[in-house]
Write a protein that holds these residues in place. Structure first.
Motif, PDB file in Angstrom:
ATOM      1  N   VAL A  72       0.845  -1.204   0.000  1.00 47.58           N
ATOM      2  CA  VAL A  72       0.000   0.000   0.000  1.00 47.58           C
ATOM      3  C   VAL A  72       0.873   1.244   0.000  1.00 47.58           C
ATOM      4  CG1 VAL A  72      -1.745   1.304   1.257  1.00 47.58           C
ATOM      5  CG2 VAL A  72      -1.885  -1.189   1.166  1.00 47.58           C
ATOM      6  N   LEU A  73       1.930   1.235   0.820  1.00 48.18           N
ATOM      7  CA  LEU A  73       2.841   2.388   0.860  1.00 48.18           C
ATOM      8  C   LEU A  73       3.455   2.618  -0.520  1.00 48.18           C
ATOM      9  CD1 LEU A  73       4.686   1.874   4.274  1.00 48.18           C
ATOM     10  CD2 LEU A  73       2.633   3.210   3.783  1.00 48.18           C
ATOM     11  N   ALA A  74       3.827   1.523  -1.205  1.00 49.86           N
ATOM     12  CA  ALA A  74       4.402   1.656  -2.538  1.00 49.86           C
ATOM     13  C   ALA A  74       3.392   2.243  -3.520  1.00 49.86           C
ATOM     14  CB  ALA A  74       4.894   0.296  -3.036  1.00 49.86           C
ATOM     15  N   LEU A  75       2.144   1.803  -3.422  1.00 48.17           N
ATOM     16  CA  LEU A  75       1.101   2.331  -4.300  1.00 48.17           C
ATOM     17  C   LEU A  75       0.870   3.819  -4.042  1.00 48.17           C
ATOM     18  CD1 LEU A  75      -1.459  -0.616  -4.113  1.00 48.17           C
ATOM     19  CD2 LEU A  75      -0.037   0.001  -6.072  1.00 48.17           C
ATOM     20  N   VAL A  76       0.871   4.211  -2.763  1.00 46.85           N
ATOM     21  CA  VAL A  76       0.679   5.630  -2.421  1.00 46.85           C
ATOM     22  C   VAL A  76       1.853   6.465  -2.931  1.00 46.85           C
ATOM     23  CG1 VAL A  76       0.529   7.266  -0.504  1.00 46.85           C
ATOM     24  CG2 VAL A  76      -0.825   5.159  -0.470  1.00 46.85           C
ATOM     25  N   LEU A  77       3.060   5.889  -2.895  1.00 42.69           N
ATOM     26  CA  LEU A  77       4.235   6.616  -3.389  1.00 42.69           C
ATOM     27  C   LEU A  77       4.148   6.912  -4.883  1.00 42.69           C
ATOM     28  CD1 LEU A  77       7.075   4.823  -1.390  1.00 42.69           C
ATOM     29  CD2 LEU A  77       6.389   7.220  -1.181  1.00 42.69           C
ATOM     30  N   GLU A  78       3.348   6.145  -5.610  1.00 41.84           N
ATOM     31  CA  GLU A  78       3.122   6.471  -7.016  1.00 41.84           C
ATOM     32  C   GLU A  78       2.398   7.803  -7.154  1.00 41.84           C
ATOM     33  OE1 GLU A  78       1.114   3.313  -8.999  1.00 41.84           O
ATOM     34  OE2 GLU A  78       2.729   1.860  -8.713  1.00 41.84           O
ATOM     35  N   ALA A  79       1.603   8.154  -6.138  1.00 45.34           N
ATOM     36  CA  ALA A  79       0.865   9.416  -6.168  1.00 45.34           C
ATOM     37  C   ALA A  79       1.643  10.560  -5.537  1.00 45.34           C
ATOM     38  CB  ALA A  79      -0.477   9.250  -5.443  1.00 45.34           C
ATOM     39  N   THR A  80       2.448  10.258  -4.519  1.00 45.78           N
ATOM     40  CA  THR A  80       3.156  11.324  -3.803  1.00 45.78           C
ATOM     41  C   THR A  80       4.527  11.617  -4.381  1.00 45.78           C
ATOM     42  OG1 THR A  80       4.198   9.793  -2.250  1.00 45.78           O
ATOM     43  CG2 THR A  80       2.010  10.621  -1.667  1.00 45.78           C
ATOM     44  N   GLY A  81       5.126  10.621  -5.023  1.00 47.47           N
ATOM     45  CA  GLY A  81       6.517  10.740  -5.408  1.00 47.47           C
ATOM     46  C   GLY A  81       7.405  10.240  -4.289  1.00 47.47           C
ATOM     47  N   PRO A  82       8.722  10.171  -4.496  1.00 47.30           N
ATOM     48  CA  PRO A  82       9.652   9.595  -3.506  1.00 47.30           C
ATOM     49  C   PRO A  82       9.659  10.379  -2.200  1.00 47.30           C
ATOM     50  CG  PRO A  82      10.698   9.840  -5.662  1.00 47.30           C
ATOM     51  CD  PRO A  82       9.403  10.587  -5.728  1.00 47.30           C
ATOM     52  N   VAL A  83      10.030   9.681  -1.126  1.00 47.93           N
ATOM     53  CA  VAL A  83      10.207  10.337   0.170  1.00 47.93           C
ATOM     54  C   VAL A  83      11.618  10.046   0.652  1.00 47.93           C
ATOM     55  CG1 VAL A  83       7.771  10.212   0.785  1.00 47.93           C
ATOM     56  CG2 VAL A  83       9.281   8.340   1.432  1.00 47.93           C
ATOM     57  N   ALA A  84      12.183  10.996   1.395  1.00 46.18           N
ATOM     58  CA  ALA A  84      13.550  10.851   1.905  1.00 46.18           C
ATOM     59  C   ALA A  84      13.545  10.064   3.200  1.00 46.18           C
ATOM     60  CB  ALA A  84      14.165  12.220   2.128  1.00 46.18           C
ATOM     61  N   MET A  85      14.504   9.173   3.317  1.00 41.41           N
ATOM     62  CA  MET A  85      14.656   8.356   4.514  1.00 41.41           C
ATOM     63  C   MET A  85      15.934   8.751   5.252  1.00 41.41           C
ATOM     64  SD  MET A  85      12.063   6.369   4.667  1.00 41.41           S
ATOM     65  CE  MET A  85      12.622   5.151   5.864  1.00 41.41           C
ATOM     66  N   PRO A  86      16.035   8.387   6.534  1.00 41.16           N
ATOM     67  CA  PRO A  86      17.274   8.678   7.270  1.00 41.16           C
ATOM     68  C   PRO A  86      18.476   8.081   6.539  1.00 41.16           C
ATOM     69  CG  PRO A  86      15.574   7.920   8.767  1.00 41.16           C
ATOM     70  CD  PRO A  86      15.030   7.755   7.385  1.00 41.16           C
ATOM     71  N   GLY A  87      19.548   8.868   6.462  1.00 37.79           N
ATOM     72  CA  GLY A  87      20.741   8.407   5.754  1.00 37.79           C
ATOM     73  C   GLY A  87      20.767   8.840   4.311  1.00 37.79           C
ATOM     74  N   GLY A  88      19.719   9.561   3.867  1.00 36.26           N
ATOM     75  CA  GLY A  88      19.719  10.104   2.518  1.00 36.26           C
ATOM     76  C   GLY A  88      19.094   9.222   1.458  1.00 36.26           C
ATOM     77  N   GLU A  89      18.715   8.008   1.784  1.00 36.57           N
ATOM     78  CA  GLU A  89      18.091   7.116   0.803  1.00 36.57           C
ATOM     79  C   GLU A  89      16.693   7.606   0.459  1.00 36.57           C
ATOM     80  OE1 GLU A  89      17.023   2.349   0.388  1.00 36.57           O
ATOM     81  OE2 GLU A  89      17.063   3.308   2.357  1.00 36.57           O
ATOM     82  N   GLU A  90      16.282   7.360  -0.775  1.00 35.70           N
ATOM     83  CA  GLU A  90      14.924   7.665  -1.190  1.00 35.70           C
ATOM     84  C   GLU A  90      14.107   6.389  -1.263  1.00 35.70           C
ATOM     85  OE1 GLU A  90      14.416  11.721  -3.763  1.00 35.70           O
ATOM     86  OE2 GLU A  90      14.793   9.867  -4.872  1.00 35.70           O
ATOM     87  N   LEU A  91      12.887   6.473  -0.718  1.00 27.41           N
ATOM     88  CA  LEU A  91      11.935   5.369  -0.838  1.00 27.41           C
ATOM     89  C   LEU A  91      10.989   5.715  -1.973  1.00 27.41           C
ATOM     90  CD1 LEU A  91      11.614   2.759   0.843  1.00 27.41           C
ATOM     91  CD2 LEU A  91       9.747   3.903   2.064  1.00 27.41           C
ATOM     92  N   THR A  92      10.892   4.854  -2.975  1.00 33.49           N
ATOM     93  CA  THR A  92      10.105   5.131  -4.169  1.00 33.49           C
ATOM     94  C   THR A  92       9.065   4.033  -4.377  1.00 33.49           C
ATOM     95  OG1 THR A  92      11.462   3.888  -5.738  1.00 33.49           O
ATOM     96  CG2 THR A  92      12.179   6.138  -5.198  1.00 33.49           C
ATOM     97  N   ALA A  93       8.174   4.286  -5.315  1.00 31.60           N
ATOM     98  CA  ALA A  93       7.167   3.275  -5.648  1.00 31.60           C
ATOM     99  C   ALA A  93       7.816   2.002  -6.167  1.00 31.60           C
ATOM    100  CB  ALA A  93       6.194   3.838  -6.686  1.00 31.60           C
ATOM    101  N   ASP A  94       8.967   2.148  -6.806  1.00 32.04           N
ATOM    102  CA  ASP A  94       9.639   0.987  -7.399  1.00 32.04           C
ATOM    103  C   ASP A  94      10.424   0.157  -6.396  1.00 32.04           C
ATOM    104  OD1 ASP A  94       8.669   1.580  -9.944  1.00 32.04           O
ATOM    105  OD2 ASP A  94      10.342   2.948 -10.357  1.00 32.04           O
ATOM    106  N   ASN A  95      10.980   0.816  -5.353  1.00 33.55           N
ATOM    107  CA  ASN A  95      11.856   0.057  -4.459  1.00 33.55           C
ATOM    108  C   ASN A  95      11.266  -0.202  -3.080  1.00 33.55           C
ATOM    109  OD1 ASN A  95      12.159   2.366  -2.825  1.00 33.55           O
ATOM    110  ND2 ASN A  95      14.203   2.849  -3.569  1.00 33.55           N
ATOM    111  N   ALA A  96      10.095   0.370  -2.773  1.00 38.10           N
ATOM    112  CA  ALA A  96       9.575   0.319  -1.401  1.00 38.10           C
ATOM    113  C   ALA A  96       9.358  -1.110  -0.918  1.00 38.10           C
ATOM    114  CB  ALA A  96       8.271   1.112  -1.308  1.00 38.10           C
TER     115      ALA A  96
END
Length: 611
Positions: free
Chosen positions: A327-351
């Motif tokens: 579900v988080l991955a599906l929502v990221l398709e609408a919001t775009g990537p979010v930044a995680m601690p350490g500089g990594e991005e969480l995206t719809a493709d990798n979540a």
């Protein structure tokens, strides 16, 4: 006195009869011509209306007000014409004729139904498309504007009722034996009305549910269980991360978070399970928040989770919602990537990969894993609140999550819970009053396949699942035999015992060798069904199983243990409790991947074979 012969009454009567018969034949011919001409005209109007209806539907979804209004007006003109052409007294009188009557009746019902839907639903909605477009569901500045949703409730409810009535009318003539072109038109109209009915029903429920849950009448607390399908539970996965979302007047914010481990063990247990549930799942669902998701009826587990959260924090929540990383991955398709601690991005493709696999490789400490999961959920909530979300993608994501049984909702307010009764997001048992599935359709046998991890690990990321089902009537009493085939495969690498972290494999702590996956499989038949047992699909030989029941449902339980690369398939048999079953529907525990679906073609001469 005249010698003229007296008139012959019989000759006059014969002439009158012949003239009357001729007039009647002429009237019948004229009536036939009248009906034929009007039928051709109505057929043309209906054929032209169908693509217009499809365009209106697309325009409404896209929020194109100009196109929706223009097409809706065109549609209304065509359907009104078709309804007028098929609704006169001569047409209705001809409906009593053999063979011809069912065709005329079907055409009239099709025309009247689409006309009602066009006039009472499509045109009013097209006029309100600006207020009802996907954008009204997109938050901005940490809040959702509730005013448009509140204003749309009545028109949407009226439109939903109109389309539902039209669909019922078309369904009522579905069994009429009619000519091929009319049958094709009936099928196409039924499909359009079905799509419209389902869509409007969902929108109507959303408009009645979303504003209250977003604090329309005052502050609300929502407990969110983030279920992790790397360790399967009946409703999706172990609830590892917990969030509390506080809402008021459409605004929402993250008000608290914790891990299920922090909540700890409850002694004495929270609440009391009924005898059947306790026999199936033990007392763990009432002692550990981790284990409330063992219960396949989400409402039962949600009520216990609410009490556990209140006992741990002192905060009473009004709703409990379950989601998973997909579900988080599906929502990221609408919001775009979010930044995680350490500089990594969480995206719809990798979540999904990051949350179900990578986290365990990076962070051996379970506390660090929980912290990462919490940070991911917090980042997604913050991104939603910030605004700028693609509303169409957000709605698409939520609809897909609901269809895949990845999002469940339970409310303490019975009236609010009634809004979602019978839908998938209620998370009920198959086909039941709160579970969705078949909606009580007696022609469909509803089954549930629930999977639970017994490894005490996160190995279910590597569990591939396939489900097939079928039914057939071979008995003189009309009772159908149905089967559900469940196939499990351990796709972990051959060296999983040493190449994967111990936290993933479980390290043999629960008696399952590292790298292997142990799963309990519970297959629920519908209430009243007879249990026919379980066979190994490859050999047709019976296997050991536990027959029992839960809330009136007949069910079978087996335990499957697979080493890396191993695959096993089992067939669960049931006999319907009443005649009339012609198809099957199966709801299942969602996994981190895609469940393969198939159909079984059963043969009468072999109780467990295929044609």
């Amino acid at each position: 006195m005249s010698d003229a012969p007296a008139p012959r009454p019989r000759a006059h009567r014969r002439a009158w009869i012949w003239w009357s018969a001729a007039a009647l034949v002429l009237l019948l011919v004229l009536a036939g011509v009248w009906i034929a001409v009007r039928a051709l005209l109505a057929k043309g109007e209906l054929e032209a209306a169908v693509p217009v209806a499809e365009r209106v539907q697309a325009s409404l979804l896209a929020g194109d007000a100009a196109a929706a209004s223009a097409d809706a007006a065109d549609l209304a003109d065509r359907t009104a014409s078709a309804a007028s052409l098929t609704g006169d007294p001569i047409w209705r009188a001809a409906e009593v004729l053999p063979w011809l009557g069912p065709n005329l009746r079907t055409m009239r019902v099709l025309a009247a139904s689409v006309d009602d839907a066009a006039r009472d639903a499509i045109q009013p909605l097209a006029a309100e498309v600006d207020a009802l477009g996907p954008a009204v569901f997109a938050p901005e500045g940490g809040a959702l504007d509730l005013a448009p949703l509140e204003a749309a409730r009545e028109p949407v409810a009226a439109a939903a009722a109109s389309v539902a009535h039209a669909r019922e009318a078309v369904d009522a003539v579905a069994g009429h034996d009619v000519i091929g072109p009319l049958a094709e038109a009936r099928e196409r109209v039924a499909g359009l009305l079905g799509q419209a009915d389902d869509g409007l029903d969902a929108l109507d429920r959303a408009l009645r549910l979303v504003p209250p849950m977003l604090g329309e009448a005052g502050p609300r607390n929502i407990l969110v269980l983030v279920q992790n399908p790397a360790e399967l539970r009946s409703t999706g996965g172990i609830p590892g991360s917990l969030l509390v979302i506080r809402t008021e007047g459409g605004a929402f914010e993250l008000a608290g978070q914790a891990s299920a481990s922090e909540v700890g063990r409850f002694d004495p247990p929270v609440g009391e399970l009924d005898t059947e549930s306790r026999a199936l799942w033990g007392e763990n669902p009432t002692r550990y928040l981790h284990d409330v998701a063992f219960l396949p009826d989400f409402a039962k587990g949600a009520a216990i989770a609410r009490e556990m959260w209140a006992g741990h924090t002192g905060v009473a929540v009004d709703s409990v919602v379950a989601v998973d990383p997909v579900v988080l991955a599906l929502v990221l398709e609408a919001t775009g990537p979010v930044a995680m601690p350490g500089g990594e991005e969480l995206t719809a493709d990798n979540a999904v990969r990051v949350l179900l696999q990578d986290v365990y490789a990076r962070y051996p400490d379970p506390a660090a894993q929980d912290a990462y999961f919490a940070a991911a959920a917090q980042a997604v909530v913050a991104r939603l609140a910030a605004g700028g979300v693609d509303p169409q993608k957000l709605l698409t994501a939520l609809v897909r999550a609901g269809e895949e049984r990845r999002i469940f909702v339970w409310n303490t307010d019975p009236a609010e819970q009634d809004v979602i009764a019978g839908t998938g997001i209620a998370g009920g048992l198959p086909g039941g009053p709160t579970g969705g599935g078949t909606g009580g359709d007696a022609s469909t046998a509803a089954f549930g396949v629930y999977l639970n991890d017994l490894t005490g690990s996160k190995m279910d990321t590597y569990l591939h699942v396939e489900i097939a089902s079928g039914t057939r009537v071979c008995r003189g009493d009309g009772l159908a035999r149905s089967e559900v085939q469940v196939t499990l495969e351990n796709t972990a690498p051959a060296d999983a015992a040493t190449s994967l972290p111990e936290y993933v494999t479980g390290g043999g702590a629960f008696g399952v060798p590292a790298g292997e996956i142990s799963t309990s499989v519970h297959v629920y038949g519908e209430p009243g069904a007879y249990n026919l047992g379980v066979l190994a699909a490859s050999t047709g030989e019976p296997v050991g199983y536990h027959p029992t029941s839960d809330a009136g449902y007949t069910l079978s339980k087996i335990v499957v243990q697979l080493a890396p690369g191993e695959r096993a398939s089992y067939r669960f048999g049931f006999l319907a409790g009443a005649p009339g079953v012609v198809e099957t529907a199966v709801q299942a525990t969602p996994t981190g991947g895609t469940i393969g679906r198939g159909t079984l073609a059963l043969a009468c001469d072999s109780p467990y074979g295929e044609e």
